[in-house]
Design a protein around this motif. Structure first.
Motif, PDB file in Angstrom:
ATOM      1  N   ASP A 295       6.857  -5.247   0.561  1.00 45.75           N
ATOM      2  CA  ASP A 295       6.252  -6.119  -0.395  1.00 45.75           C
ATOM      3  C   ASP A 295       7.117  -7.368  -0.562  1.00 45.75           C
ATOM      4  OD1 ASP A 295       4.140  -4.404  -0.882  1.00 45.75           O
ATOM      5  OD2 ASP A 295       4.911  -3.391  -2.548  1.00 45.75           O
ATOM      6  N   SER A 296       6.546  -8.323  -0.857  1.00 42.93           N
ATOM      7  CA  SER A 296       7.220  -9.846  -1.183  1.00 42.93           C
ATOM      8  C   SER A 296       8.698  -9.738  -2.137  1.00 42.93           C
ATOM      9  CB  SER A 296       6.533 -10.935  -1.658  1.00 42.93           C
ATOM     10  OG  SER A 296       5.831 -10.535  -2.769  1.00 42.93           O
ATOM     11  N   ASN A 297       8.489  -8.765  -3.043  1.00 47.40           N
ATOM     12  CA  ASN A 297       9.694  -8.373  -3.927  1.00 47.40           C
ATOM     13  C   ASN A 297      10.591  -7.603  -3.182  1.00 47.40           C
ATOM     14  OD1 ASN A 297       8.741  -5.736  -3.678  1.00 47.40           O
ATOM     15  ND2 ASN A 297       7.779  -5.968  -5.912  1.00 47.40           N
ATOM     16  N   ASN A 298      10.511  -7.108  -2.189  1.00 52.38           N
ATOM     17  CA  ASN A 298      11.518  -6.527  -1.183  1.00 52.38           C
ATOM     18  C   ASN A 298      12.003  -5.161  -2.132  1.00 52.38           C
ATOM     19  OD1 ASN A 298      12.901  -6.488   1.176  1.00 52.38           O
ATOM     20  ND2 ASN A 298      14.937  -7.068   0.106  1.00 52.38           N
TER      21      ASN A 298
ATOM     22  N   GLU B 168       0.258   1.410  -3.089  1.00 52.10           N
ATOM     23  CA  GLU B 168       1.176   0.645  -3.453  1.00 52.10           C
ATOM     24  C   GLU B 168       2.370   1.343  -4.340  1.00 52.10           C
ATOM     25  OE1 GLU B 168      -1.295  -0.798  -7.419  1.00 52.10           O
ATOM     26  OE2 GLU B 168      -1.648  -1.772  -5.408  1.00 52.10           O
ATOM     27  N   ASN B 169       3.401   0.371  -4.494  1.00 49.17           N
ATOM     28  CA  ASN B 169       4.223   0.820  -5.332  1.00 49.17           C
ATOM     29  C   ASN B 169       5.248   1.947  -4.633  1.00 49.17           C
ATOM     30  OD1 ASN B 169       3.764  -0.897  -7.556  1.00 49.17           O
ATOM     31  ND2 ASN B 169       2.494   0.617  -8.610  1.00 49.17           N
ATOM     32  N   LEU B 170       5.328   2.068  -3.603  1.00 50.59           N
ATOM     33  CA  LEU B 170       6.173   3.060  -2.829  1.00 50.59           C
ATOM     34  C   LEU B 170       7.662   2.349  -2.391  1.00 50.59           C
ATOM     35  CD1 LEU B 170       6.354   5.555  -1.252  1.00 50.59           C
ATOM     36  CD2 LEU B 170       6.100   4.101   0.924  1.00 50.59           C
ATOM     37  N   PRO B 171       8.554   3.109  -3.211  1.00 53.01           N
ATOM     38  CA  PRO B 171       9.916   2.380  -3.250  1.00 53.01           C
ATOM     39  C   PRO B 171      10.437   1.963  -1.853  1.00 53.01           C
ATOM     40  CG  PRO B 171       9.928   4.391  -4.595  1.00 53.01           C
ATOM     41  CD  PRO B 171       8.482   4.378  -3.798  1.00 53.01           C
TER      42      PRO B 171
END
Length: 292
Positions: A249-252, A210-213
């Motif tokens: 992710d949903s935050n785009n 997760e947290n991949l730009p």
């Protein structure tokens, strides 16, 4: 008082009469060239008896031969079974040696891939009782130069990190454990992400990242993921696995997905332990820079 039967004839007379009859029959047999009553009597009495005796003899002979043959077959079967058992044991031993050779080849190749790091081999001697090696014990410890936070390798890449050390043993927490999180990066782009363990995903042969730009760098399925240079406990460049699924992710702003690990965590027997921790390497590099 009983009166003795005067008409009964003594046995010797009967025997004499029978002898005379036989002589007469033999004489007649000679005159008729063997075709007389004796031959007729023999055909109905002696010859069937001879046939019966002959049949019984052949039967007993065949039975004896069959018994001998059965014993020979049984003995031969026992020899063959013994040979089969011996070959089965040899085959099992050869297969075990082949599997061990293949594992040792993997470790040798792994040692070559990370030749910059000092390493020691160890055997896995226990796990936490589950089907997955998310927490296990090895047979090397502080007497062999192993310390807490030493990185552990197997298969084609990273297994986990040492969490506890005794003189002759060490405990390892693998990257699939629920409490594991690693600073990693995509090898082709150097983008940083976090790889988190999840035992629920282990049965599917996956781990989560997760947290991949979500930047302009295109990252596809099959990309390699390794430990990053900013990890506080893992040395840089240790192979974690291949990206098997990725999505925005949903935050785009970030991307997440799944990784197929480089190690089979259902079967670990031997590992390589890097005897220098990340902090040791940092200190050594600092000392070198100060020396210059």
């Amino acid at each position: 008082m009983k009166v003795k039967n005067q008409t009964s004839m003594p046995s010797k007379y009967w025997l004499l009469i029978l002898a005379v009859v036989c002589v007469i029959l033999l004489g007649i047999e000679g005159f008729v060239d063997g075709g007389g009553p004796l031959r007729l009597v023999a055909n109905y009495t002696i010859i069937p008896m001879q046939k019966g005796i002959s049949y019984a003899g052949r039967y007993l002979s065949d039975l004896s031969e069959n018994f001998d043959t059965l014993e020979e077959v049984r003995t031969e079967n026992e020899k063959l079974q013994s040979k089969v058992d011996e070959l089965t044991i040899d085959n099992t031993r050869l297969r075990q040696e082949q599997y061990e050779l293949e594992r040792l080849r993997e470790l040798y190749q792994l040692d070559e891939n990370y030749s910059d790091y000092q390493k020691i081999g160890a055997h896995v001697i226990a796990n936490n009782g589950s089907n997955w090696f998310n927490d296990f014990t090895i047979d090397k410890g502080s007497n062999d130069g192993i310390q807490v936070d030493c990185n552990v390798l197997a298969g084609s890449g990273l297994v986990g990190i040492v969490t506890e050390v005794g003189p002759d043993y060490a405990r390892v927490r693998s990257i699939i454990d629920d409490s594991s999180n690693i600073s990693a990066m995509v090898l082709s782009t150097s983008d940083i992400c976090i790889v988190r363990g999840d035992l629920k995903l282990a049965s599917d042969g996956r781990i989560h990242f997760e947290n991949l730009p979500n930047n302009d760098n295109e990252i596809e399925v099959g990309e390699q993921v390794v430990t990053s240079h900013v990890s506080s406990r893992f040395v840089q460049g240790l192979f974690i696995g291949y990206i098997s699924e990725i999505q925005v992710d949903s935050n785009n702003l970030t991307r997440s997905g799944y990784i197929t690990p480089a190690v089979d965590f259902s079967n670990l027997q031997e590992v390589l332990v890097i005897t220098s921790t990340k902090q040791d390497l940092i200190n050594s590099e600092t000392d070198q820079n100060e020396g210059e």
